[in-house]
Write a protein that holds these residues in place. Structure first.
Motif, PDB file in Angstrom:
ATOM      1  N   LYS A   1      10.417  -2.147  15.615  1.00  0.00           N
ATOM      2  CA  LYS A   1       8.722  -2.207  15.311  1.00  0.00           C
ATOM      3  C   LYS A   1       8.676  -1.442  14.365  1.00  0.00           C
ATOM      4  O   LYS A   1       9.064  -0.256  14.345  1.00  0.00           O
ATOM      5  CB  LYS A   1       8.163  -1.868  16.519  1.00  0.00           C
ATOM      6  N   ALA A   2       7.993  -1.777  13.120  1.00  0.00           N
ATOM      7  CA  ALA A   2       7.685  -1.119  12.162  1.00  0.00           C
ATOM      8  C   ALA A   2       6.093  -0.677  11.997  1.00  0.00           C
ATOM      9  O   ALA A   2       5.301  -1.654  12.002  1.00  0.00           O
ATOM     10  CB  ALA A   2       8.027  -1.600  10.628  1.00  0.00           C
ATOM     11  N   GLU A   3       5.843   0.493  12.268  1.00  0.00           N
ATOM     12  CA  GLU A   3       4.375   1.073  12.051  1.00  0.00           C
ATOM     13  C   GLU A   3       4.063   1.648  10.637  1.00  0.00           C
ATOM     14  O   GLU A   3       4.564   2.417  10.308  1.00  0.00           O
ATOM     15  CB  GLU A   3       4.192   2.128  13.326  1.00  0.00           C
ATOM     16  N   ILE A   4       3.080   0.649  10.074  1.00  0.00           N
ATOM     17  CA  ILE A   4       2.719   1.370   8.818  1.00  0.00           C
ATOM     18  C   ILE A   4       1.587   2.084   8.721  1.00  0.00           C
ATOM     19  O   ILE A   4       0.582   1.548   9.316  1.00  0.00           O
ATOM     20  CB  ILE A   4       2.912  -0.085   7.832  1.00  0.00           C
TER      21      ILE A   4
ATOM     22  N   SER B   1      -3.651   0.445   8.306  1.00  0.00           N
ATOM     23  CA  SER B   1      -2.390   0.631   9.036  1.00  0.00           C
ATOM     24  C   SER B   1      -1.953  -0.896   9.590  1.00  0.00           C
ATOM     25  O   SER B   1      -2.874  -1.736   9.709  1.00  0.00           O
ATOM     26  CB  SER B   1      -2.509   1.400  10.146  1.00  0.00           C
ATOM     27  N   ALA B   2      -0.713  -0.923   9.898  1.00  0.00           N
ATOM     28  CA  ALA B   2      -0.382  -2.292  10.381  1.00  0.00           C
ATOM     29  C   ALA B   2       1.029  -2.015  11.332  1.00  0.00           C
ATOM     30  O   ALA B   2       1.662  -0.940  10.996  1.00  0.00           O
ATOM     31  CB  ALA B   2      -0.040  -3.234   9.419  1.00  0.00           C
ATOM     32  N   ILE B   3       1.369  -3.010  12.274  1.00  0.00           N
ATOM     33  CA  ILE B   3       2.459  -3.092  13.165  1.00  0.00           C
ATOM     34  C   ILE B   3       3.340  -4.267  12.814  1.00  0.00           C
ATOM     35  O   ILE B   3       2.620  -5.413  12.901  1.00  0.00           O
ATOM     36  CB  ILE B   3       2.062  -2.737  14.500  1.00  0.00           C
TER      37      ILE B   3
ATOM     38  N   GLY C   1       0.745  -1.077  -0.011  1.00  0.00           N
ATOM     39  CA  GLY C   1      -0.097   0.216  -0.024  1.00  0.00           C
ATOM     40  C   GLY C   1       0.689   1.238  -0.138  1.00  0.00           C
ATOM     41  O   GLY C   1       0.176   2.303  -0.093  1.00  0.00           O
ATOM     42  N   ALA C   2       2.047   1.107   0.040  1.00  0.00           N
ATOM     43  CA  ALA C   2       3.082   2.296   0.229  1.00  0.00           C
ATOM     44  C   ALA C   2       2.633   3.140   1.233  1.00  0.00           C
ATOM     45  O   ALA C   2       2.855   4.282   1.199  1.00  0.00           O
ATOM     46  CB  ALA C   2       3.224   3.074  -1.274  1.00  0.00           C
ATOM     47  N   GLY C   3       2.423   2.592   2.245  1.00  0.00           N
ATOM     48  CA  GLY C   3       2.148   3.623   3.530  1.00  0.00           C
ATOM     49  C   GLY C   3       3.372   3.827   4.088  1.00  0.00           C
ATOM     50  O   GLY C   3       4.258   3.286   4.124  1.00  0.00           O
ATOM     51  N   THR C   4       3.367   4.875   4.948  1.00  0.00           N
ATOM     52  CA  THR C   4       4.300   5.776   5.642  1.00  0.00           C
ATOM     53  C   THR C   4       4.844   4.560   6.577  1.00  0.00           C
ATOM     54  O   THR C   4       4.076   4.071   7.318  1.00  0.00           O
ATOM     55  CB  THR C   4       4.258   6.990   6.154  1.00  0.00           C
TER      56      THR C   4
END
Length: 195
Positions: A43-46, A54-56, A6-9
């Motif tokens: 931890k990657a927070e998307i 969003s996802a973690i 999704g190319a989220g930050t």
């Protein structure tokens, strides 16, 4: 991070892990990347996008300690009666780091020995495979000063000389000679004064 379709930050944070097991909910995450050796969790927070929620995601990783390059100095001594051993330092330290080396194997008597590096004061470094260094304690030269040989009478046994042996670690052996070239040896018991 892979498959961020999704190319989220993405924002990353890190937490250090103590021990083999942990509860991720109790870890303290910070944005600064870890520098010191140890075990960590990233931890990657998307962030959410128009089509994706969003996802973690988390992952474990390790910052391995650096192998220390040991430099040995002062490997030769002259006997003093005190225990001595080589000095060991780490010569490949990162800027701003300090690391003392624990060394064992001190000796005091003349001979050749081996000192061993047994530990480091900085947990970011580990000891290399080679931990030992030979060193030598040399025998000390002895200086004897004959202060006086007075009071001799012809026909009597030779007197004992007065000796300054403050720098002597063994009992001096006194030898008498008839000549200044030290070739014609005689003894006190033979009546050196007669000669």
């Amino acid at each position: 991070l892979k498959n961020n379709i999704g190319a989220g930050t993405v924002n990353y944070s890190y937490a250090k892990v103590e021990g083999e097991t942990y509860d991720i909910s109790t870890l303290t995450f910070v944005s600064a990347k870890p520098k010191n050796a140890g075990n960590y969790v990233v931890k990657a927070e998307i962030g959410a996008t128009e089509n994706y929620a969003s996802a973690i995601r988390t992952a474990e990783f390790t910052v391995a300690p650096k192998e220390a390059k040991l430099a040995w100095s002062k490997t030769s001594w002259t006997y003093t009666g005190s225990s001595v051993m080589p000095v060991c330092t780490v010569e490949n330290l990162e800027a701003g780091d300090a690391c003392d080396v624990v060394v064992t194997g001190g000796e005091s008597m003349p001979g050749t020995y081996e000192a061993t590096a047994t530990g480091l004061s900085n947990a970011n470094y580990v000891l290399p495979e080679k931990l030992t260094q030979s060193f030598t304690i040399w025998k000390r030269a002895q200086w004897i000063y004959v202060d006086e040989m007075a009071g001799w009478t012809y026909g009597d046994p030779a007197n004992e000389p007065e000796i300054d042996d403050s720098d002597v670690y063994t009992t001096p052996v006194i030898t008498y000679y008839k000549d200044k070239d030290f070739k014609q040896k005689t003894t006190k018991d033979d009546g050196a004064a007669k000669d």
